[in-house]
Design a protein around this motif. Structure first.
Motif, PDB file in Angstrom:
ATOM      1  N   ILE A  91       0.862  -1.174   0.000  1.00  0.00           N
ATOM      2  CA  ILE A  91       0.000   0.000   0.000  1.00  0.00           C
ATOM      3  C   ILE A  91       0.907   1.234   0.000  1.00  0.00           C
ATOM      4  O   ILE A  91       1.936   1.243   0.676  1.00  0.00           O
ATOM      5  CB  ILE A  91      -0.882   0.027   1.260  1.00  0.00           C
ATOM      6  CG1 ILE A  91      -1.738  -1.229   1.356  1.00  0.00           C
ATOM      7  CG2 ILE A  91      -1.740   1.280   1.322  1.00  0.00           C
ATOM      8  CD1 ILE A  91      -2.261  -1.472   2.765  1.00  0.00           C
ATOM      9  N   ILE A 120       0.807   5.289   0.965  1.00  0.00           N
ATOM     10  CA  ILE A 120       0.041   6.343   1.612  1.00  0.00           C
ATOM     11  C   ILE A 120       0.879   7.616   1.646  1.00  0.00           C
ATOM     12  O   ILE A 120       2.005   7.620   2.158  1.00  0.00           O
ATOM     13  CB  ILE A 120      -0.368   5.982   3.054  1.00  0.00           C
ATOM     14  CG1 ILE A 120      -1.181   4.679   3.079  1.00  0.00           C
ATOM     15  CG2 ILE A 120      -1.179   7.111   3.681  1.00  0.00           C
ATOM     16  CD1 ILE A 120      -1.610   4.248   4.471  1.00  0.00           C
ATOM     17  N   SER A 155      -4.251  13.311  11.004  1.00  0.00           N
ATOM     18  CA  SER A 155      -3.978  12.518   9.801  1.00  0.00           C
ATOM     19  C   SER A 155      -2.901  11.466  10.051  1.00  0.00           C
ATOM     20  O   SER A 155      -3.033  10.308   9.614  1.00  0.00           O
ATOM     21  CB  SER A 155      -3.573  13.432   8.647  1.00  0.00           C
ATOM     22  OG  SER A 155      -2.443  14.211   8.970  1.00  0.00           O
ATOM     23  N   VAL A 186      -3.353   7.249   9.885  1.00  0.00           N
ATOM     24  CA  VAL A 186      -2.534   6.378   9.046  1.00  0.00           C
ATOM     25  C   VAL A 186      -1.889   5.277   9.878  1.00  0.00           C
ATOM     26  O   VAL A 186      -1.924   4.090   9.519  1.00  0.00           O
ATOM     27  CB  VAL A 186      -1.461   7.205   8.309  1.00  0.00           C
ATOM     28  CG1 VAL A 186      -0.412   6.297   7.672  1.00  0.00           C
ATOM     29  CG2 VAL A 186      -2.123   8.088   7.256  1.00  0.00           C
ATOM     30  N   ALA A 211       3.602  -1.653   3.479  1.00  0.00           N
ATOM     31  CA  ALA A 211       3.202  -0.294   3.132  1.00  0.00           C
ATOM     32  C   ALA A 211       4.416   0.600   2.928  1.00  0.00           C
ATOM     33  O   ALA A 211       5.460   0.422   3.576  1.00  0.00           O
ATOM     34  CB  ALA A 211       2.306   0.305   4.211  1.00  0.00           C
ATOM     35  N   VAL A 261       5.071   4.615   3.189  1.00  0.00           N
ATOM     36  CA  VAL A 261       4.460   5.823   3.731  1.00  0.00           C
ATOM     37  C   VAL A 261       5.357   7.015   3.399  1.00  0.00           C
ATOM     38  O   VAL A 261       6.537   7.028   3.765  1.00  0.00           O
ATOM     39  CB  VAL A 261       4.260   5.712   5.253  1.00  0.00           C
ATOM     40  CG1 VAL A 261       3.685   7.003   5.814  1.00  0.00           C
ATOM     41  CG2 VAL A 261       3.350   4.525   5.587  1.00  0.00           C
ATOM     42  N   VAL A 264      -3.073   5.526  -1.662  1.00  0.00           N
ATOM     43  CA  VAL A 264      -3.882   6.384  -0.800  1.00  0.00           C
ATOM     44  C   VAL A 264      -3.279   7.787  -0.873  1.00  0.00           C
ATOM     45  O   VAL A 264      -2.092   7.966  -0.566  1.00  0.00           O
ATOM     46  CB  VAL A 264      -3.898   5.877   0.654  1.00  0.00           C
ATOM     47  CG1 VAL A 264      -4.764   6.786   1.523  1.00  0.00           C
ATOM     48  CG2 VAL A 264      -4.392   4.439   0.715  1.00  0.00           C
ATOM     49  N   HIS A 265      -4.075   8.772  -1.275  1.00  0.00           N
ATOM     50  CA  HIS A 265      -3.524  10.111  -1.519  1.00  0.00           C
ATOM     51  C   HIS A 265      -4.566  11.170  -1.224  1.00  0.00           C
ATOM     52  O   HIS A 265      -5.725  10.859  -0.911  1.00  0.00           O
ATOM     53  CB  HIS A 265      -3.031  10.229  -2.965  1.00  0.00           C
ATOM     54  CG  HIS A 265      -4.094   9.943  -3.990  1.00  0.00           C
ATOM     55  ND1 HIS A 265      -4.884  10.923  -4.518  1.00  0.00           N
ATOM     56  CD2 HIS A 265      -4.501   8.778  -4.563  1.00  0.00           C
ATOM     57  CE1 HIS A 265      -5.732  10.394  -5.398  1.00  0.00           C
ATOM     58  NE2 HIS A 265      -5.523   9.086  -5.434  1.00  0.00           N
ATOM     59  N   SER A 301      -7.158   3.489  -6.224  1.00  0.00           N
ATOM     60  CA  SER A 301      -6.716   4.504  -5.284  1.00  0.00           C
ATOM     61  C   SER A 301      -7.835   4.919  -4.354  1.00  0.00           C
ATOM     62  O   SER A 301      -9.019   4.827  -4.687  1.00  0.00           O
ATOM     63  CB  SER A 301      -6.128   5.725  -6.007  1.00  0.00           C
ATOM     64  OG  SER A 301      -7.050   6.341  -6.847  1.00  0.00           O
ATOM     65  N   LEU A 314     -10.367   4.524   7.169  1.00  0.00           N
ATOM     66  CA  LEU A 314      -9.278   4.428   6.210  1.00  0.00           C
ATOM     67  C   LEU A 314      -8.954   2.970   5.904  1.00  0.00           C
ATOM     68  O   LEU A 314      -8.799   2.586   4.731  1.00  0.00           O
ATOM     69  CB  LEU A 314      -8.043   5.151   6.742  1.00  0.00           C
ATOM     70  CG  LEU A 314      -6.822   5.155   5.823  1.00  0.00           C
ATOM     71  CD1 LEU A 314      -7.157   5.757   4.469  1.00  0.00           C
ATOM     72  CD2 LEU A 314      -5.658   5.910   6.469  1.00  0.00           C
ATOM     73  N   ILE A 345      -9.266   0.993   2.209  1.00  0.00           N
ATOM     74  CA  ILE A 345      -8.131   0.289   1.625  1.00  0.00           C
ATOM     75  C   ILE A 345      -8.497  -1.171   1.338  1.00  0.00           C
ATOM     76  O   ILE A 345      -8.125  -1.734   0.296  1.00  0.00           O
ATOM     77  CB  ILE A 345      -6.909   0.378   2.558  1.00  0.00           C
ATOM     78  CG1 ILE A 345      -6.402   1.826   2.620  1.00  0.00           C
ATOM     79  CG2 ILE A 345      -5.790  -0.548   2.086  1.00  0.00           C
ATOM     80  CD1 ILE A 345      -5.340   2.072   3.677  1.00  0.00           C
TER      81      ILE A 345
END
Length: 391
Positions: A237, A239, A249, A253, A264, A266, A299-300, A317, A353, A357
């Protein structure tokens, strides 16, 4: 050969696509100068284009609409003079939305100008202004709101623009009169937006076409550290929220990744995102064109450029819109079956979130279909063809 000056103001995402457009013009024999911020000169130099500095910088931190406007108002006359300098020898000015001061420079010089935009800004019955809402106001309401917001965007600069026109020896021309004259004269523009992603509405003006995205150069590839991580397991993933930041935020995450237990990548960004675990790699700036195709889900924040890069990669996305046009792009992702409905930052929780995903892989066929259509578009080439009609 024509001498072209491109004027663009903003952040990296407001500059890099114009270097791709400039490179396409250069490849067909034109000489191109990009007038923008000194802090972003390296992107202009890397594209082999001429550079002219605008006397304004926005400093560090997220660039809110209020801070952008106040900074520009304080420097407006100096910006106008800086645009006029490279325009002395130009045959054509290409103007980004915040570069419309160049319209007056072109009038004073007696040369043509045209718009070059990265978001669909035309007043239309099909949808309301991007930064206002994603909920339709009805056909007439959408179009009226589009006209009103276009005018409101120029009002903070009206007094300084009037003084600059007087300095150029031009007759007064307020914002409302300027837009009326543009419509009457069919002032042209090109949009670096894919018609696959935003199909032009029936009332979209033909002299302002969506040409397709102006993709920047892919760069030199990924860092060795990131490449090693990607090679070492299943697609992770991704992010990252770019220059966006908001309270909570980073916690959302971390919580989502802890719940998912997935590999992931990040990206820290302005929000200072981070996460722990041997399956997580925290990175700084890496080229999206190389990274996104190697991920499972992106993820954006729903920025125009990041959305385009995710769609081009054919990867599902999840948009987490913060502000401005980001909710619009999040809704376009969902409408194209390239991802679930956006998760607004205001309602972001680890659980929401993580759930988005988990839903995203089901949208891979839709994302792949969009990517195939984008692959055959030639945005810069189509834009150059339109520009040739003007200068």
């Amino acid at each position: 050969m024509a001498i072209v000056t491109i004027v663009t103001i903003g952040t990296r995402g407001d500059v890099v696509p114009y270097t791709a457009l400039g490179a396409a013009l250069t490849a067909t024999g034109d000489r191109v100068t990009v007038a923008t911020h000194a802090s972003l000169r390296r992107f202009v130099d890397e594209a082999g284009l001429g550079f002219a500095a605008l006397p304004v910088e926005f400093g560090d931190g997220p660039l809110s609409s209020a801070r952008l406007t106040s900074t520009l108002v304080a420097h407006w006359p100096q910006i106008g003079r800086a645009i006029a300098a490279p325009a002395r020898d130009a045959d054509l000015l290409l103007l980004a939305p915040m570069g419309l001061l160049g319209y007056h420079v072109a009038e004073a010089r007696g040369i043509p100008s045209m718009g070059a935009f990265l978001q669909p800004l035309e007043p239309t019955r099909a949808f309301p202004p991007l930064i206002l809402t994603t909920n339709s106001l009805g056909g007439r309401g959408n179009r009226a709101a589009g006209r009103a917001f276009r005018l409101l965007g120029q009002l903070p600069f009206a007094r300084a623009t009037a003084a600059f026109r007087a300095e150029l020896g031009l007759a007064p021309l307020g914002p409302r009169a300027m837009f009326r004259r543009m419509e009457r004269e069919r002032w042209p523009a090109v949009y670096g937006v894919s018609p696959t992603v935003v199909p032009p509405p029936d009332d979209w003006p033909a002299h302002r076409p969506m040409t397709g995205y102006w993709w920047p150069p892919a760069g030199t590839g990924l860092s060795e550290r990131l490449r090693t991580f990607l090679d070492d397991g299943e697609p992770p993933i991704f992010i990252g929220f770019g220059s966006m930041t908001a309270p909570g935020s980073a916690d959302a995450v971390r919580g989502a990744l802890k719940h998912l237990g997935r590999r992931a990548v990040v990206q820290r960004g302005a929000a200072g995102l981070s996460a722990e675990g041997r399956n997580v790699l925290v990175i700084d700036e890496e080229p999206h064109a190389w990274l996104f195709p190697r991920t499972a889900v992106v993820v954006h924040h729903g920025g125009a450029g990041t959305t385009a890069a995710a769609l081009r990669a054919g990867v599902p996305s999840v948009a987490v819109p913060f502000t401005a046009d980001q909710p619009f792009w999040g809704e376009r992702i969902a409408a194209l079956d390239s991802g679930p409905r956006p998760v607004p930052m205001r309602g972001l929780t680890p659980r929401r979130l993580a759930q988005a995903i988990e839903e995203a892989p089901a949208f891979r066929p839709g994302a792949a279909a969009v990517a195939r259509r984008l692959a055959v578009e030639d945005g810069p080439g189509a834009a150059v063809a339109e520009i040739r009609k003007v200068g």
